[in-house]
Each structure stands twice: as C-alpha cells, then as structure tokens.
Design an enzyme around this catalytic site. Sequence first.
Site, PDB file in Angstrom:
ATOM      1  N   TYR A   1       2.591  11.389  -7.662  1.00  0.00           N
ATOM      2  CA  TYR A   1       2.739   9.966  -8.004  1.00  0.00           C
ATOM      3  C   TYR A   1       2.811   9.795  -9.526  1.00  0.00           C
ATOM      4  CZ  TYR A   1       1.673   4.923  -7.980  1.00  0.00           C
ATOM      5  OH  TYR A   1       1.706   3.556  -8.161  1.00  0.00           O
TER       6      TYR A   1
ATOM      7  N   LYS B   1       6.219   8.958 -11.562  1.00  0.00           N
ATOM      8  CA  LYS B   1       6.364   7.696 -12.301  1.00  0.00           C
ATOM      9  C   LYS B   1       6.639   7.953 -13.785  1.00  0.00           C
ATOM     10  CE  LYS B   1       5.457   4.379  -9.213  1.00  0.00           C
ATOM     11  NZ  LYS B   1       6.307   3.216  -8.959  1.00  0.00           N
TER      12      LYS B   1
ATOM     13  N   ASN C   1      -4.391  -1.868 -11.389  1.00  0.00           N
ATOM     14  CA  ASN C   1      -4.810  -2.213 -10.015  1.00  0.00           C
ATOM     15  C   ASN C   1      -4.629  -3.703  -9.704  1.00  0.00           C
ATOM     16  OD1 ASN C   1      -6.270   0.193 -11.035  1.00  0.00           O
ATOM     17  ND2 ASN C   1      -6.969   0.282  -8.921  1.00  0.00           N
TER      18      ASN C   1
ATOM     19  N   ARG D   1      -6.980   1.588  -0.296  1.00  0.00           N
ATOM     20  CA  ARG D   1      -7.292   1.067  -1.629  1.00  0.00           C
ATOM     21  C   ARG D   1      -8.605   0.296  -1.575  1.00  0.00           C
ATOM     22  NH1 ARG D   1      -1.552  -0.769  -4.210  1.00  0.00           N
ATOM     23  NH2 ARG D   1      -0.783  -0.849  -2.100  1.00  0.00           N
ATOM     24  N   VAL D   2      -9.270   0.259  -2.710  1.00  0.00           N
ATOM     25  CA  VAL D   2     -10.670  -0.151  -2.690  1.00  0.00           C
ATOM     26  C   VAL D   2     -10.856  -1.604  -2.262  1.00  0.00           C
ATOM     27  CG1 VAL D   2     -10.824  -0.686  -5.181  1.00  0.00           C
ATOM     28  CG2 VAL D   2     -12.839   0.073  -3.927  1.00  0.00           C
TER      29      VAL D   2
ATOM     30  N   SER E   1      -8.931  -3.655  -0.373  1.00  0.00           N
ATOM     31  CA  SER E   1      -8.685  -3.869   1.061  1.00  0.00           C
ATOM     32  C   SER E   1      -9.742  -3.147   1.893  1.00  0.00           C
ATOM     33  CB  SER E   1      -7.265  -3.433   1.438  1.00  0.00           C
ATOM     34  OG  SER E   1      -6.945  -2.213   0.834  1.00  0.00           O
TER      35      SER E   1
ATOM     36  N   PHE F   1     -12.905  -2.444   1.161  1.00  0.00           N
ATOM     37  CA  PHE F   1     -14.196  -3.139   1.120  1.00  0.00           C
ATOM     38  C   PHE F   1     -14.150  -4.441   1.930  1.00  0.00           C
ATOM     39  CE2 PHE F   1     -15.962  -1.279  -3.165  1.00  0.00           C
ATOM     40  CZ  PHE F   1     -16.073  -0.039  -2.554  1.00  0.00           C
TER      41      PHE F   1
ATOM     42  N   ARG G   1     -12.634  -0.160 -12.704  1.00  0.00           N
ATOM     43  CA  ARG G   1     -11.238  -0.572 -12.575  1.00  0.00           C
ATOM     44  C   ARG G   1     -11.152  -2.029 -13.023  1.00  0.00           C
ATOM     45  NH1 ARG G   1     -11.062   4.115 -11.720  1.00  0.00           N
ATOM     46  NH2 ARG G   1      -9.849   5.280 -10.177  1.00  0.00           N
TER      47      ARG G   1
ATOM     48  N   ASP H   1     -10.181  11.556  -9.759  1.00  0.00           N
ATOM     49  CA  ASP H   1     -10.374  10.102  -9.737  1.00  0.00           C
ATOM     50  C   ASP H   1     -10.685   9.618 -11.164  1.00  0.00           C
ATOM     51  OD1 ASP H   1     -11.002   8.082  -7.251  1.00  0.00           O
ATOM     52  OD2 ASP H   1     -12.080   7.481  -9.059  1.00  0.00           O
TER      53      ASP H   1
HETATM   54  P1  NAD Z   1       3.481  -0.928  -1.062  1.00  0.00           P
HETATM   55  O1  NAD Z   1       3.269   0.402  -0.443  1.00  0.00           O
HETATM   56  O2  NAD Z   1       2.967  -2.121  -0.330  1.00  0.00           O
HETATM   57  O3  NAD Z   1       5.023  -1.168  -1.355  1.00  0.00           O
HETATM   58  C1  NAD Z   1       5.952  -0.150  -1.579  1.00  0.00           C
HETATM   59  C2  NAD Z   1       7.186  -0.472  -0.761  1.00  0.00           C
HETATM   60  O4  NAD Z   1       8.174   0.540  -1.021  1.00  0.00           O
HETATM   61  C3  NAD Z   1       6.911  -0.443   0.743  1.00  0.00           C
HETATM   62  O5  NAD Z   1       7.459  -1.588   1.353  1.00  0.00           O
HETATM   63  C4  NAD Z   1       7.588   0.837   1.204  1.00  0.00           C
HETATM   64  O6  NAD Z   1       8.009   0.799   2.559  1.00  0.00           O
HETATM   65  C5  NAD Z   1       8.736   0.946   0.215  1.00  0.00           C
HETATM   66  N1  NAD Z   1       9.248   2.314   0.059  1.00  0.00           N
HETATM   67  C6  NAD Z   1       8.541   3.451  -0.105  1.00  0.00           C
HETATM   68  N2  NAD Z   1       9.370   4.500  -0.214  1.00  0.00           N
HETATM   69  C7  NAD Z   1      10.631   4.006  -0.118  1.00  0.00           C
HETATM   70  C8  NAD Z   1      11.922   4.586  -0.170  1.00  0.00           C
HETATM   71  N3  NAD Z   1      12.080   5.903  -0.321  1.00  0.00           N
HETATM   72  N4  NAD Z   1      12.998   3.783  -0.035  1.00  0.00           N
HETATM   73  C9  NAD Z   1      12.861   2.437   0.136  1.00  0.00           C
HETATM   74  N5  NAD Z   1      11.656   1.832   0.185  1.00  0.00           N
HETATM   75  C10 NAD Z   1      10.561   2.605   0.053  1.00  0.00           C
HETATM   76  O7  NAD Z   1       2.855  -0.870  -2.523  1.00  0.00           O
HETATM   77  P2  NAD Z   1       2.759  -1.995  -3.645  1.00  0.00           P
HETATM   78  O8  NAD Z   1       1.352  -2.094  -4.026  1.00  0.00           O
HETATM   79  O9  NAD Z   1       3.500  -3.212  -3.261  1.00  0.00           O
HETATM   80  O10 NAD Z   1       3.514  -1.268  -4.853  1.00  0.00           O
HETATM   81  C11 NAD Z   1       4.825  -1.614  -5.261  1.00  0.00           C
HETATM   82  C12 NAD Z   1       5.180  -0.847  -6.523  1.00  0.00           C
HETATM   83  O11 NAD Z   1       4.263  -1.171  -7.561  1.00  0.00           O
HETATM   84  C13 NAD Z   1       5.138   0.662  -6.350  1.00  0.00           C
HETATM   85  O12 NAD Z   1       6.223   1.228  -7.052  1.00  0.00           O
HETATM   86  C14 NAD Z   1       3.831   1.050  -6.987  1.00  0.00           C
HETATM   87  O13 NAD Z   1       3.875   2.363  -7.504  1.00  0.00           O
HETATM   88  C15 NAD Z   1       3.695   0.009  -8.086  1.00  0.00           C
HETATM   89  N6  NAD Z   1       2.284  -0.198  -8.447  1.00  0.00           N
HETATM   90  C16 NAD Z   1       1.442  -0.926  -7.661  1.00  0.00           C
HETATM   91  C17 NAD Z   1       0.107  -1.082  -8.045  1.00  0.00           C
HETATM   92  C18 NAD Z   1      -0.858  -1.897  -7.237  1.00  0.00           C
HETATM   93  O14 NAD Z   1      -2.014  -2.013  -7.630  1.00  0.00           O
HETATM   94  N7  NAD Z   1      -0.477  -2.525  -6.144  1.00  0.00           N
HETATM   95  C19 NAD Z   1      -0.353  -0.481  -9.218  1.00  0.00           C
HETATM   96  C20 NAD Z   1       0.539   0.281  -9.979  1.00  0.00           C
HETATM   97  C21 NAD Z   1       1.845   0.406  -9.603  1.00  0.00           C
HETATM   98  N1  UDP Z   2     -12.863   3.736  -3.884  1.00  0.00           N
HETATM   99  C1  UDP Z   2     -14.113   3.629  -3.289  1.00  0.00           C
HETATM  100  N2  UDP Z   2     -14.179   3.358  -1.962  1.00  0.00           N
HETATM  101  C2  UDP Z   2     -13.065   3.166  -1.192  1.00  0.00           C
HETATM  102  C3  UDP Z   2     -11.798   3.266  -1.808  1.00  0.00           C
HETATM  103  C4  UDP Z   2     -11.743   3.561  -3.157  1.00  0.00           C
HETATM  104  O1  UDP Z   2     -15.157   3.783  -3.956  1.00  0.00           O
HETATM  105  O2  UDP Z   2     -13.222   2.906   0.016  1.00  0.00           O
HETATM  106  C5  UDP Z   2     -12.800   4.001  -5.337  1.00  0.00           C
HETATM  107  C6  UDP Z   2     -11.864   5.132  -5.741  1.00  0.00           C
HETATM  108  O3  UDP Z   2     -12.553   6.373  -5.732  1.00  0.00           O
HETATM  109  C7  UDP Z   2     -11.461   4.706  -7.136  1.00  0.00           C
HETATM  110  C8  UDP Z   2     -11.474   3.183  -7.092  1.00  0.00           C
HETATM  111  O4  UDP Z   2     -12.249   2.841  -5.956  1.00  0.00           O
HETATM  112  O5  UDP Z   2     -12.426   5.122  -8.075  1.00  0.00           O
HETATM  113  C9  UDP Z   2     -10.080   2.565  -6.964  1.00  0.00           C
HETATM  114  O6  UDP Z   2      -9.411   3.202  -5.892  1.00  0.00           O
HETATM  115  P1  UDP Z   2      -7.958   2.774  -5.411  1.00  0.00           P
HETATM  116  O7  UDP Z   2      -7.495   3.812  -4.437  1.00  0.00           O
HETATM  117  O8  UDP Z   2      -7.970   1.356  -4.963  1.00  0.00           O
HETATM  118  O9  UDP Z   2      -7.074   2.788  -6.735  1.00  0.00           O
HETATM  119  P2  UDP Z   2      -6.828   3.907  -7.874  1.00  0.00           P
HETATM  120  O10 UDP Z   2      -7.807   5.038  -7.725  1.00  0.00           O
HETATM  121  O11 UDP Z   2      -5.425   4.337  -7.666  1.00  0.00           O
HETATM  122  O12 UDP Z   2      -7.048   3.155  -9.123  1.00  0.00           O
END
Ligand code: NAD
Ligand code: UDP
Length: 316
Positions: free
Chosen positions: A147, A151, A176, A188-189, A191, A193, A213, A275
């Site tokens: 990932y 990116k 986040n 993810r944390v 959802s 929790f 975070r 982590d």
């Molecule tokens: P998400 O998993 O809900 O959305 C990602 C979407 O991309 C999904 O609908 C999935 O089906 C689609 N997808 C995955 N692979 C694909 C492919 N090969 N072709 C077409 N579609 C594809 O996640 P999200 O939280 O909505 O994240 C959206 C974007 O934002 C991602 O690029 C993610 O890396 C970035 N992002 C999100 C967060 C966050 O906290 N939510 C943080 C940092 C970056």
């Molecule tokens: N985490 C946790 N309990 C959970 C899910 C995640 O303590 O049930 C922690 C995880 O180890 C991380 C933080 O929460 O330190 C955020 O996790 P998440 O997967 O949401 O995002 P990211 O690690 O990608 O920032």
Amino acid sequence: MHLNKRVLVTGGAGFLGSHLCERLLAEGCEVVCMDNYFTGTKLNIQHLRDNPSFELLRHDVTFPLYIEVDEIYNLACPASPIHYQFDPVQTTKTSVHGAINMLGLAKRVKAKIMQASTSEVYGDPSVHPQPESYWGNVNPIGFRSCYDEGKRCAETLFFDYRRQHNLKIKVVRIFNTYGPRMHPNDGRVVSNFIVQALQGQPLTVYGEGQQTRSFCYVDDLIDGFVRSMKTPDEFTGPVNLGNPGEFTILELAQLVIEYTGSKSKIEYRPLPSDDPRQRKPDITLAKSVMGWEPTIKLADGLKKTIEYFDWFLKRQ
Ligand code: NAD
Ligand code: UDP
Ligand code: UDP
C-alpha cells in the site's frame, strides 16, 4: 457536447468515492462512477442511480479506459490494512498500473487529475506533526509496503507526467478519515469500535492503545478534494488533508463507549507489525493555499457515524 463538467471518480462506490460523487452531483457535474466492487458496494451509490447526471461503470482501473472527461479523481484502491493485505500484489498493481492508466487517460483528453494519496507515505514518521516536505520512514518490504510503496510510486508517476507531459495534477495526502458508509468489517479502528460498542462486544485496542491518530470527518475531507481541484494549475500539492486533532486509540475507545452508551469493556490485543506510533497532519499548506481546515469536531462526527452504523446494523 457537454455543457456541464464531466468528472470521473475511480473507486466511486467506496466510502470516500460515494460521498465525492454525491458532492459533485450537487455541484451540477456529470459524474462517471467507476469501480470493480472489490471493497465498494452498489449500496453506497444506490440513492444516486436515478440521477440522469450519474453514470455507473464496472471497470478495473488496472486496465485501460477510453472515455471523455474533464476531470478525474483517482480513488480506486483498497484502503484498510485487512483489504489491501488480502492480495498485496493486486494492491500494488492497482496503485501503479491504475495511476498509469488514469494519467494516460488524462493526457489524451487533457483532463485535470487528482490522486488520493495517503499519510502512509510518511510511514512510521520520525517528524511530528508531518509536513509535506517530510520524505517519510517507510519499510519497503513489510506487510504494509504494498500500500505505502504503491501510493509513493503513484505520486512519482503523477509528478513525472507533470514534468514530462505538462499534465494538470493535484496530489492530496489523506489522513485517517471516518464517517457513514465506512465498511463495517474492514478492520479500521473507528468502524471496528462503533460496531463492537453497538453489538455489546469488547472494544479491541491493539497494543496499549497509546499510539495516536488524527481523525477527519468525511464531509470535511470531501470539501478538501473539491477545493484542491479548483486551485490554480501551478499548484500540484502534495497537500495534507486531515484533522490535526490528535487522540490516542484508547481515548477513541473511551469516547465511542461514552457516545454509544454501551456497556462494552476494552480488550487489549497484540499490536500489528509496522503500526505507526503517531500520526498528525500539518495542514498549514492546505490552509494557506485552499483556505481549508476541518470544521467538524470528533464528538459530532462520531455521533453521526454511530447513527449510521446503528441504522446499518438494524437493516441487516
Ligand atoms: P474504500 O475501500 O471504501 O474505497 C476504495 C474503492 O476502490 C472501493 O469502492 C473499491 O471497490 C475500489 N477499487 C479497489 N480496487 C479497484 C480497482 N482495481 N479498480 C477499480 N476500483 C477499485 O476506501 P476509501 O476509504 O473510500 O478510500 C478511497 C481512497 O482514499 C483510496 O485510494 C485510499 O487509499 C485513499 N485513502 C483513504 C483514507 C481513509 O482514511 N479513508 C486515508 C488515506 C487514503
Ligand atoms: N486499531 C485498534 N483496534 C482495532 C483496529 C485498529 O487498536 O480494532 C489501531 C491500529 O493498530 C492503529 C489505529 O488503531 O494503531 C488505526 O488503525 P486503522 O487500521 O484504522 O488505520 P491506520 O493504521 O491505517 O492508520
Ligand atoms: N490509457 C487509457 N486511456 C486513455 C489513454 C491511455 O487507459 O485514454 C492507458 C493506456 O493503457 C496506456 C497508459 O494509459 O498504456 C499510459 O498512457 P501514455 O499515453 O502515457 O503511454 P503509452 O503507454 O500509451 O505510450
């Protein structure tokens, strides 16, 4: 001939993508939502499907796509560790081949293109809070690398297409983000929790819960996306988008228990490898160039998200 702007949202059926589609439609754009439904779902965009300005395309971003659009938001990529580690090779392909295809499309049709990058490009940061100028501390061979490095390479491609082909690019680094339509099982944390608290199960805190975070509510983030697209062509980013309010994971667990009124207890589990210990965006750049900063407090955003999951779990 199209009078309104035609906008492609890749990953449009996902958490962030579905909110972005909604916002763009509200602004009067024609929206092409493209997704392969790996982590997204048609449920997220069901309410948009009768809108004549909304078009749905089942497509995998790792394959070429020939359509005509004015702007592209490239969000396609699984975002949670459980999902992106399920098929790590595919995750890297999605970021890298996906970026090449969308940049190739943008080049052919002269579209402006935004990349959804991530705070993960900073890895386990040794600078705190993280400004855009920090190059990061990323393990290139670990479980999160597909990932993080995917990116990072996508960012490289965006800047090389800019230098080589003069593309209009925007790179946003998302910290986040949480809100309605997060996947309930993606680990993810926020959802996790909320679902655990609503179901009366223990809240699973990894490690001692002292890692931090910074949580941004989805509406604030989407506003940042749209503002970044409207910046002058000279502004490419990368620009951090996130809420600088920093909380430990234990604090988050306690807030979720309080706002749900749950009787759930806290249960400690091992900390996953690599982590990051702390994460907080420096948003000086977004503030000064885009006039953007989050407005929704964690308490208010959590309450809205709890309402959503309460509805979601009852309808199943
Ligand atoms: P998400 O998993 O809900 O959305 C990602 C979407 O991309 C999904 O609908 C999935 O089906 C689609 N997808 C995955 N692979 C694909 C492919 N090969 N072709 C077409 N579609 C594809 O996640 P999200 O939280 O909505 O994240 C959206 C974007 O934002 C991602 O690029 C993610 O890396 C970035 N992002 C999100 C967060 C966050 O906290 N939510 C943080 C940092 C970056
Ligand atoms: N985490 C946790 N309990 C959970 C899910 C995640 O303590 O049930 C922690 C995880 O180890 C991380 C933080 O929460 O330190 C955020 O996790 P998440 O997967 O949401 O995002 P990211 O690690 O990608 O920032
Ligand atoms: N591409 C696409 N749609 C287009 C134009 C290009 O999906 O409208 C893809 C195609 O797979 C191509 C890639 O984008 O290989 C990169 O395009 P570019 O023009 O940069 O390079 P090419 O490989 O065509 O020389």
